[in-house]
Design an enzyme around this catalytic site. Structure first.
Site: not given
Ligand code: DX5
Ligand code: ZN
Length: 228
Positions: A20, A45, A47, A49, A78, A80, A149, A187
């Site tokens: 990630s 990956h 993320d 947000m 991903h 969010m 998740m 994840d």
């Molecule tokens: C959380 C994200 C994950 C996160 C994973 O909201 O969706 O992808 O970045 O990071 P680690 O491996 O540090 O938990």
């Molecule tokens: Zn993620």
């Protein structure tokens, strides 16, 4: 893996590791992506947000595009965000290969998944830890990946929630019963100490942020997760 060829064809591995970017050094995004790929990452990956669906803001389509230009690696995006349907085209245009949207977000899930596939991308559906598998059941024939998740989304570096393992196993059973062909991705909080449980339950794509980007030896960390 039988029946899940379209994505696997991009990789030499049955067990896919997706570092990630959230745990990378944002001052050197391109170099960090190339470092992950050189260390054995199968996918990157990303993320996204929005500060609304989750209590954090990360980055948007411009960074996805930056990563796309930095490497040929498969981009696992991903979302969010509360209204994935409103922003979908921008993430498609930015070079995403797979887009996952949350079942808990505010959108017509079936329509969003169809739009992702019609654009030629792979479609993923994500479930928060507290959301039961039944919420995803009506859409399982429309997805290429189910994202389970294993932390409450919003932040990297949180501890793995072991209760997700049962959900992974139930999803794998349902996939078999219905003769479906989606990847199962897990994840949050993944490292070499919990990866084996996820694989055993039926997951084949493991996201790992902190345990890869922040490891002293990223290649060794990725190998340890893959071989757990
Ligand atoms: C959380 C994200 C994950 C996160 C994973 O909201 O969706 O992808 O970045 O990071 P680690 O491996 O540090 O938990
Ligand atoms: Zn993620």
């Amino acid at each position: 893996m039988v029946g899940i060829a379209p994505v696997i064809a991009k990789s030499f591995h049955d067990r896919l590791i997706a570092p990630s970017l959230l745990a990378a050094d944002f001052a050197r995004v391109g170099e960090e992506v190339r470092r992950a790929v050189a260390a054995g990452a199968d996918w990157m990956h990303l993320d996204v947000m929005d500060g609304h669906f989750v209590d954090n803001i990360s980055f948007g389509p411009a960074i996805v595009q930056t990563v796309n230009q930095a490497s040929e690696v498969f981009l696992d995006v991903h979302l969010m965000i509360s209204r994935p349907d409103s922003y979908l085209q921008r993430f498609i245009d930015a070079g995403s290969d797979l887009i996952s949207v949350h079942v808990e977000a505010d959108h017509e899930i079936g329509t969003t998944l169809r739009r992702i596939r019609e654009a030629g991308l792979l479609a993923g559906l994500a479930l928060n830890p507290a959301t039961p598998l039944t919420a995803a059941e009506p859409f399982l024939a429309q997805i290429d990946l189910l994202l389970c998740m294993s932390v409450v989304p919003g932040f990297g570096g949180q501890p793995f929630m072991p209760e997700v393992v049962d959900k992974i196993a139930a999803a794998a059973r349902l996939r078999e019963q219905r003769n479906l062909a989606f990847h199962i991705e897990v994840d949050g909080g993944i490292d070499s100490s919990n990866a084996a449980r996820c694989y055993a339950a039926g997951a084949n794509v493991l996201v790992a942020g902190s345990s890869t980007f922040r490891a002293p030896d990223m290649a060794a960390a990725i190998t340890a997760i893959r071989q757990a």
